[in-house]
Design a protein around this motif. Sequence first.
Motif, PDB file in Angstrom:
ATOM      1  N   VAL A  44       0.828  -1.057   0.031  1.00 34.32           N
ATOM      2  CA  VAL A  44      -0.198   0.017  -0.019  1.00 34.32           C
ATOM      3  C   VAL A  44       0.812   1.287   0.105  1.00 34.32           C
ATOM      4  O   VAL A  44       0.630   2.382  -0.693  1.00 34.32           O
ATOM      5  CB  VAL A  44      -1.118   0.049   1.268  1.00 34.32           C
ATOM      6  CG1 VAL A  44      -1.781   1.383   1.221  1.00 34.32           C
ATOM      7  CG2 VAL A  44      -2.060  -1.156   0.880  1.00 34.32           C
ATOM      8  N   GLY A  45       1.966   1.107   0.871  1.00 32.40           N
ATOM      9  CA  GLY A  45       2.881   2.358   0.727  1.00 32.40           C
ATOM     10  C   GLY A  45       3.653   2.497  -0.552  1.00 32.40           C
ATOM     11  O   GLY A  45       3.647   3.793  -1.038  1.00 32.40           O
ATOM     12  N   ILE A  83      -6.300  13.693  -5.167  1.00 34.95           N
ATOM     13  CA  ILE A  83      -5.561  13.202  -4.168  1.00 34.95           C
ATOM     14  C   ILE A  83      -4.099  13.991  -4.028  1.00 34.95           C
ATOM     15  O   ILE A  83      -3.703  14.460  -3.148  1.00 34.95           O
ATOM     16  CB  ILE A  83      -4.882  11.966  -4.343  1.00 34.95           C
ATOM     17  CG1 ILE A  83      -6.036  10.784  -4.316  1.00 34.95           C
ATOM     18  CG2 ILE A  83      -3.597  11.513  -3.484  1.00 34.95           C
ATOM     19  CD1 ILE A  83      -5.505   9.487  -4.465  1.00 34.95           C
ATOM     20  N   MET A  84      -3.883  14.776  -5.314  1.00 35.44           N
ATOM     21  CA  MET A  84      -2.753  15.700  -5.230  1.00 35.44           C
ATOM     22  C   MET A  84      -3.354  17.101  -4.731  1.00 35.44           C
ATOM     23  O   MET A  84      -2.318  17.602  -4.060  1.00 35.44           O
ATOM     24  CB  MET A  84      -2.350  15.740  -6.653  1.00 35.44           C
ATOM     25  CG  MET A  84      -1.712  14.514  -7.249  1.00 35.44           C
ATOM     26  SD  MET A  84      -0.204  13.926  -6.199  1.00 35.44           S
ATOM     27  CE  MET A  84       0.883  15.065  -6.370  1.00 35.44           C
ATOM     28  N   GLY A  85      -4.297  17.099  -4.670  1.00 31.36           N
ATOM     29  CA  GLY A  85      -4.927  18.492  -4.144  1.00 31.36           C
ATOM     30  C   GLY A  85      -5.071  18.435  -2.858  1.00 31.36           C
ATOM     31  O   GLY A  85      -4.759  19.344  -1.966  1.00 31.36           O
ATOM     32  N   ILE A 106       1.178   6.087  -7.340  1.00 24.79           N
ATOM     33  CA  ILE A 106       0.024   7.283  -7.860  1.00 24.79           C
ATOM     34  C   ILE A 106       0.780   8.521  -8.093  1.00 24.79           C
ATOM     35  O   ILE A 106       0.083   9.360  -8.991  1.00 24.79           O
ATOM     36  CB  ILE A 106      -0.937   6.925  -7.497  1.00 24.79           C
ATOM     37  CG1 ILE A 106      -1.058   7.551  -5.897  1.00 24.79           C
ATOM     38  CG2 ILE A 106      -1.690   5.602  -7.301  1.00 24.79           C
ATOM     39  CD1 ILE A 106      -2.220   7.568  -5.096  1.00 24.79           C
ATOM     40  N   GLN A 107       1.859   8.882  -7.383  1.00 27.49           N
ATOM     41  CA  GLN A 107       2.262  10.198  -7.435  1.00 27.49           C
ATOM     42  C   GLN A 107       3.217  10.514  -8.702  1.00 27.49           C
ATOM     43  O   GLN A 107       3.540  11.676  -8.978  1.00 27.49           O
ATOM     44  CB  GLN A 107       2.783  10.822  -6.286  1.00 27.49           C
ATOM     45  CG  GLN A 107       1.852  10.498  -5.032  1.00 27.49           C
ATOM     46  CD  GLN A 107       2.416  11.042  -3.631  1.00 27.49           C
ATOM     47  OE1 GLN A 107       3.012  12.058  -3.333  1.00 27.49           O
ATOM     48  NE2 GLN A 107       2.221  10.114  -2.621  1.00 27.49           N
ATOM     49  N   PRO A 137       4.657  10.533 -12.421  1.00 26.46           N
ATOM     50  CA  PRO A 137       4.050  10.861 -13.781  1.00 26.46           C
ATOM     51  C   PRO A 137       3.617   9.654 -14.783  1.00 26.46           C
ATOM     52  O   PRO A 137       4.345   8.395 -14.364  1.00 26.46           O
ATOM     53  CB  PRO A 137       5.220  11.789 -14.696  1.00 26.46           C
ATOM     54  CG  PRO A 137       6.211  11.982 -13.414  1.00 26.46           C
ATOM     55  CD  PRO A 137       5.910  11.017 -12.376  1.00 26.46           C
ATOM     56  N   ASN A 138       2.589   9.738 -15.278  1.00 26.12           N
ATOM     57  CA  ASN A 138       2.263   8.478 -16.089  1.00 26.12           C
ATOM     58  C   ASN A 138       1.679   7.297 -15.392  1.00 26.12           C
ATOM     59  O   ASN A 138       1.795   6.116 -15.989  1.00 26.12           O
ATOM     60  CB  ASN A 138       3.266   8.130 -17.148  1.00 26.12           C
ATOM     61  CG  ASN A 138       3.700   9.389 -18.014  1.00 26.12           C
ATOM     62  OD1 ASN A 138       2.871  10.089 -18.649  1.00 26.12           O
ATOM     63  ND2 ASN A 138       5.102   9.504 -18.263  1.00 26.12           N
ATOM     64  N   GLN A 139       1.427   7.592 -14.049  1.00 28.21           N
ATOM     65  CA  GLN A 139       0.889   6.310 -13.382  1.00 28.21           C
ATOM     66  C   GLN A 139      -0.325   5.537 -14.039  1.00 28.21           C
ATOM     67  O   GLN A 139      -1.098   6.444 -14.874  1.00 28.21           O
ATOM     68  CB  GLN A 139       0.687   6.483 -12.051  1.00 28.21           C
ATOM     69  CG  GLN A 139      -0.401   7.740 -11.725  1.00 28.21           C
ATOM     70  CD  GLN A 139      -1.990   7.309 -11.772  1.00 28.21           C
ATOM     71  OE1 GLN A 139      -2.173   6.034 -11.263  1.00 28.21           O
ATOM     72  NE2 GLN A 139      -2.605   7.892 -12.248  1.00 28.21           N
ATOM     73  N   LEU A 140      -0.696   4.521 -13.889  1.00 29.77           N
ATOM     74  CA  LEU A 140      -1.858   3.837 -14.704  1.00 29.77           C
ATOM     75  C   LEU A 140      -3.095   3.296 -13.923  1.00 29.77           C
ATOM     76  O   LEU A 140      -3.959   2.703 -14.162  1.00 29.77           O
ATOM     77  CB  LEU A 140      -1.156   2.745 -15.430  1.00 29.77           C
ATOM     78  CG  LEU A 140      -0.308   2.927 -16.465  1.00 29.77           C
ATOM     79  CD1 LEU A 140       0.441   1.665 -16.926  1.00 29.77           C
ATOM     80  CD2 LEU A 140      -0.665   3.766 -17.683  1.00 29.77           C
ATOM     81  N   LEU A 141      -2.834   3.537 -12.390  1.00 33.44           N
ATOM     82  CA  LEU A 141      -3.894   3.091 -11.379  1.00 33.44           C
ATOM     83  C   LEU A 141      -4.991   3.779 -11.432  1.00 33.44           C
ATOM     84  O   LEU A 141      -6.239   3.387 -11.288  1.00 33.44           O
ATOM     85  CB  LEU A 141      -3.123   2.662 -10.065  1.00 33.44           C
ATOM     86  CG  LEU A 141      -1.895   1.720  -9.988  1.00 33.44           C
ATOM     87  CD1 LEU A 141      -1.655   1.693  -8.646  1.00 33.44           C
ATOM     88  CD2 LEU A 141      -2.699   0.428 -10.453  1.00 33.44           C
TER      89      LEU A 141
END
Length: 385
Positions: free
Chosen positions: A200-201, A223-225, A207-208, A210-214
């Motif tokens: 999970v970590g 999430i970033m906000g 996910i943070q 670039p170009n993550q696919l999840l």
Amino acid sequence: MRNRIKQWLQIKRYNWRNIDIFLIVIVLLLTFISSYVISMVNPLISMKRQLIGIVGGLIIIAIFTLIDYHDICMYIPIIYIITTLMAAATKLSPLGEDNKTGSYRWLDLKVISFQPSEVCKIVLILTLAVFFAKRRENLQSFKNFFLATAITIVPTGFILIQSDLSSSVVMLVILVMMLACSGIGHRILGPVAAVVVPVVGFLFWYIQQPNQLLLRGYQLERIMGWLHPEDKELGVMYQQNNSILSIASGKLYGKLLEGNEAVRNYTSVDVTESDFIWSPISEEFGFVGCMVILLLLSVIIIKCFIAAKNAKDYMGMMIAVGIGSMFYFQTFVNIGVATSLLPNTGLPLPFLSNGLTSLIGNMMAIGILINIGIQPNRGSNLDFK
């Protein structure tokens, strides 16, 4: 005739002195508060419609109070398959409907729109309770852990592809809580946690990148906000920031007694009848009113775990644990989102948020919970099977 006699005897054998009238009163009080607030923030949703929903909810509570949960659990494999197929059908045309949200989470039943994920939560609780009860004697094995996980993953996967990430997380939380209380043991859960927590970590870090696919674009933005609110205050965080202003403007006693002359800040918040209903509640009733409502919700959750403790059998205990976990997590997340403690996600606040399917699911849960409480003592059950 024989079946009617059996049903009468089954109803008569319940310990009606243990029926939790106070729980029903609390649920009614919350639904009346909900009706008032919803009709205020959205004039298109009339008080009459809300009252019809409350009456229907009481009928659902009565039905599931009278039906022995053991009888429901006899047919749970069929019910599980049907609800899972309903969750899958939301992606099929012309059955699926997005209600102008872009996410196909509803089934178009012509008369009403039905959200299968809300009922899937209740069915998952019953299915896992039956599974653990049948394997209780040999529960401590990795095989049972993986089978319970598979039972959860199948409907959760269909809900996830609807882009309903929040409901998917609720179902996983139900699994975790029921596993923890099932008696499967730390020898199984310990190694699993040792693997899952680092994974999970890693996923949270991934996910943070670039170009993550999840995650989808809007999910990642939320999430970033949440992680960097100072960079997104006029973007994805705008709604949550307005929600905080609305909550704060309620002050100690709220604006309800000030009438229409007072300016309502929740008019700048979207979905105030559902996902962000805590904003108008806070602004109208203030801190004192919020504490009262939180107390009422807390009593319901505590009563779930008391019912688990006092349940006449293992299956009833597990069902009550699942229901309590569902109510607790949804309450925590909904209020956490409205106060910006959590990323923006759509989960209804139990008994307060607008939504027919959510109300049906909650009332089903309350009816089953009451039925667990009025079961006769062990050894006094008649054989109705």
